[in-house]
Scaffold this motif. Sequence first.
Motif, mmCIF file in Angstrom:
data_model
loop_
_atom_site.group_PDB
_atom_site.id
_atom_site.type_symbol
_atom_site.label_atom_id
_atom_site.label_comp_id
_atom_site.label_asym_id
_atom_site.label_seq_id
_atom_site.Cartn_x
_atom_site.Cartn_y
_atom_site.Cartn_z
ATOM 1 N N ILE A 518 0.813 -1.207 0.000
ATOM 2 C CA ILE A 518 0.000 0.000 0.000
ATOM 3 C C ILE A 518 0.848 1.260 0.000
ATOM 4 O O ILE A 518 0.430 2.319 -0.494
ATOM 5 C CB ILE A 518 -0.958 -0.025 1.225
ATOM 6 N N LEU A 519 2.066 1.174 0.568
ATOM 7 C CA LEU A 519 2.966 2.333 0.626
ATOM 8 C C LEU A 519 4.123 2.186 -0.366
ATOM 9 O O LEU A 519 5.158 2.852 -0.223
ATOM 10 C CB LEU A 519 3.515 2.505 2.044
ATOM 11 N N ARG A 520 3.934 1.348 -1.345
ATOM 12 C CA ARG A 520 4.960 1.162 -2.350
ATOM 13 C C ARG A 520 5.192 2.471 -3.106
ATOM 14 O O ARG A 520 4.249 3.158 -3.474
ATOM 15 C CB ARG A 520 4.534 0.061 -3.317
ATOM 16 N N GLY A 521 6.422 2.801 -3.370
ATOM 17 C CA GLY A 521 6.760 4.036 -4.064
ATOM 18 C C GLY A 521 7.163 5.142 -3.132
ATOM 19 O O GLY A 521 7.726 6.153 -3.568
ATOM 20 N N ARG A 522 6.874 4.989 -1.846
ATOM 21 C CA ARG A 522 7.315 5.982 -0.869
ATOM 22 C C ARG A 522 8.676 5.550 -0.327
ATOM 23 O O ARG A 522 8.958 4.365 -0.164
ATOM 24 C CB ARG A 522 6.311 6.115 0.276
ATOM 25 N N PHE A 582 -3.074 -5.374 15.389
ATOM 26 C CA PHE A 582 -1.655 -5.483 15.040
ATOM 27 C C PHE A 582 -1.243 -4.247 14.246
ATOM 28 O O PHE A 582 -2.066 -3.601 13.585
ATOM 29 C CB PHE A 582 -1.379 -6.753 14.230
ATOM 30 N N ILE A 583 0.036 -3.924 14.332
ATOM 31 C CA ILE A 583 0.599 -2.839 13.526
ATOM 32 C C ILE A 583 0.935 -3.399 12.147
ATOM 33 O O ILE A 583 1.518 -4.484 12.031
ATOM 34 C CB ILE A 583 1.844 -2.263 14.204
ATOM 35 N N LEU A 584 0.542 -2.690 11.128
ATOM 36 C CA LEU A 584 0.776 -3.146 9.760
ATOM 37 C C LEU A 584 2.267 -3.382 9.550
ATOM 38 O O LEU A 584 3.081 -2.465 9.701
ATOM 39 C CB LEU A 584 0.261 -2.104 8.762
ATOM 40 N N PRO A 585 2.669 -4.621 9.217
ATOM 41 C CA PRO A 585 4.098 -4.904 9.028
ATOM 42 C C PRO A 585 4.688 -4.069 7.887
ATOM 43 O O PRO A 585 4.060 -3.858 6.850
ATOM 44 C CB PRO A 585 4.122 -6.397 8.708
ATOM 45 N N LYS A 586 5.905 -3.609 8.097
ATOM 46 C CA LYS A 586 6.571 -2.810 7.074
ATOM 47 C C LYS A 586 6.806 -3.636 5.825
ATOM 48 O O LYS A 586 6.732 -3.124 4.692
ATOM 49 C CB LYS A 586 7.895 -2.284 7.617
ATOM 50 N N SER A 587 7.067 -4.940 6.002
ATOM 51 C CA SER A 587 7.299 -5.805 4.844
ATOM 52 C C SER A 587 6.064 -5.934 3.968
ATOM 53 O O SER A 587 6.160 -6.168 2.758
ATOM 54 C CB SER A 587 7.743 -7.188 5.318
ATOM 55 N N ALA A 591 5.783 -3.790 0.251
ATOM 56 C CA ALA A 591 6.069 -4.968 -0.564
ATOM 57 C C ALA A 591 5.969 -4.642 -2.046
ATOM 58 O O ALA A 591 5.222 -3.759 -2.474
ATOM 59 C CB ALA A 591 5.104 -6.096 -0.196
ATOM 60 N N LYS A 592 6.735 -5.395 -2.831
ATOM 61 C CA LYS A 592 6.699 -5.256 -4.282
ATOM 62 C C LYS A 592 5.533 -6.056 -4.839
ATOM 63 O O LYS A 592 5.000 -6.941 -4.171
ATOM 64 C CB LYS A 592 8.012 -5.747 -4.883
ATOM 65 N N MET A 594 3.394 -8.890 -6.704
ATOM 66 C CA MET A 594 3.598 -10.324 -6.653
ATOM 67 C C MET A 594 4.372 -10.850 -7.854
ATOM 68 O O MET A 594 5.206 -11.745 -7.741
ATOM 69 C CB MET A 594 2.236 -11.043 -6.562
ATOM 70 N N HIS A 595 4.144 -10.283 -9.053
ATOM 71 C CA HIS A 595 4.784 -10.809 -10.262
ATOM 72 C C HIS A 595 6.256 -10.454 -10.310
ATOM 73 O O HIS A 595 7.031 -11.031 -11.080
ATOM 74 C CB HIS A 595 4.080 -10.280 -11.510
ATOM 75 N N ASP A 596 6.719 -9.460 -9.467
ATOM 76 C CA ASP A 596 8.133 -9.093 -9.440
ATOM 77 C C ASP A 596 8.922 -9.941 -8.449
ATOM 78 O O ASP A 596 10.148 -9.839 -8.404
ATOM 79 C CB ASP A 596 8.289 -7.618 -9.065
ATOM 80 N N MET A 597 8.237 -10.699 -7.623
ATOM 81 C CA MET A 597 8.922 -11.472 -6.581
ATOM 82 C C MET A 597 9.330 -12.844 -7.112
ATOM 83 O O MET A 597 8.728 -13.399 -7.987
ATOM 84 C CB MET A 597 8.004 -11.619 -5.345
#
Length: 597
Positions: A518-522, A582-587, A591-592, A594-597
């Motif tokens: 959700i925070l990808r690109g930041r 729970f606190i949203l995990p940073k990972s 995260a990138k 799915m198709h890039d992993m």
Amino acid sequence: MVATTTTKLFLRPPHSLPLFFSLFPKPPSSLGKLPLSFSSLSIAAAAVPYGPSLRKGTFPSFPEPDSRTFQNQSERSDDGDYPLDEERFTRVFDVAALRVPSRDCFALESRLRGHLLNWPRVRNIVRIPGDDVDEEMAELVGERGGEFEIEDATVSLSRRIYGKAEGDGGELSPVLRREEMAKNFDSRGFLNFRSLARMTRPRRRRKRREEGKRRIGRSGFAVVEVVEEDEDEDDEEDLKGLLGEELKRRKWRGPTRLLLLDERYSTKCVDELPQAIKAVLKENATESTFEVVRCKLTLFYDYWQMNEILEALLPEGMIVPSAFETVGHIAHLNLRDEHVPYKKLIAKVILDKNKPKIQTVVNKIDAIHNDYRTMQLEVLGGNQSLVTTVVENGLRFHVDLASVYWNSRLATERQRLLNGFTRKDVVCDVFSGVGPIAISAAKIVKRVYANDLNPHAIEYLERNSVLNKLERKIKVFNMDGRRFIISMFSSEKASSITQVVMNLPNDAVEFLDAFWGILRGRTQEKEFPLPMIHVYGFSKARDPEFDFHERIRIALSEVAVDVEMRRVRLVAPGKWMLCASFILPKSVAFAKPMHDM
């Protein structure tokens, strides 16, 4: 030969000594029939050992009803149900009482407390209205021959109070005197004094409700009647002093009271009373006069509680549906299949025993299957409207159960969640409904973003925000939950969101995948606050915490998720509602794809 007097007695409420509660029966209605399976509502052989019960006592003798009325009452109504005959729940109990002067009543009550009637909702002190004339009223009621003729005196006093005093020479009341003056002026041709009524009518004083005092009404749930028996020579000693004709011979001076004795003394005479009662009476015999009185205590339909009525109505062995959810003025039932044939009777009893708070009774006829989480409800009785007002956490919420979802049983859980919020928080309510969490949180936090898919819920959410004057702190959205999460965290508001609430127990876990990347690109180098997520769900597993934790990890595609789990309530046998925080995990947040992993 036994004759029952028509003297109606009063029971003193437990909270106030000078205030008396009048117990009069409701006007007798035409005798009807219960449903076919209930027509023989009889007293069971196994009587309850102590206290009033529908299995004890006797049925009163009612006058024969008119045949046409009986036929109309016994027929089915338009919806296929029989009417409920309230007279069938009247029970008469034989009790004994001590007649004592009112000045000694309360002292004797404390000394004889263990031997007095101790039935729920029935006071053991009774007063006789016609005999209760205070000394200050003696001049008004008059004195004849050295004795007060109480019945005549009270009638005379009543006539003077209501202005009908021409016959006995008393003065007219101010209101009737004003009307008589106005008629005389008009008939004699004098001026028409238009302001006469305003000048002579006393000012109305506002009645203030005194806290702690019980409201007095005409209708009651019980009545006590004094029974007079013929005296035989053998029984003269035991029955000496009974009310009736003995009232004049004993020459009671001043007000008196009846102390209702325990039910085990109802058939005993004076010599058979316990030594404790005899000792107290003997000690005060020199100063006061006492009498043993036989009474009949009648308990009406209004006395019996809901569970007692339903237990008598439903077939033996059937579970009594005594629990229901209250939403404003609506009672929400979840009846079993075995209760369906008796649903109208159950609704009638619930309305009678919970008025005026409950005005509508509904039953959920189907499980929740639609996306809006609305329930299919059937109105069983009372008002047909499903629009009501609920007060929770000091706030008012307008709710329409036909188009929105509301669960009053989650009020405690909502309050627990709100206790964890602070003034610096910004809350994102993904499934807000009509706003029980969002609006309550707006009183505490800095900002609230509320969303719901149901347009009717959004309409009531906006209305409730204005109603509670919190519309400036709430921003409302009407979109799918997954789209709402992506939109909020893709905007500049993402850095300010500290709390995310996902209160949709049936499907909330499935929306957790929206947080993936959700925070990808930041830039991760800059300190970016991650929100605390509160997600609710159901579990039928043996270990519900492990099962729900496992589903959260699968939805987030992350194994290392530190979750604080809590059981909210048991919604069905073996089915728990849980809350995971729970606190949203940073990972997960950075995260990138799915198709890039």
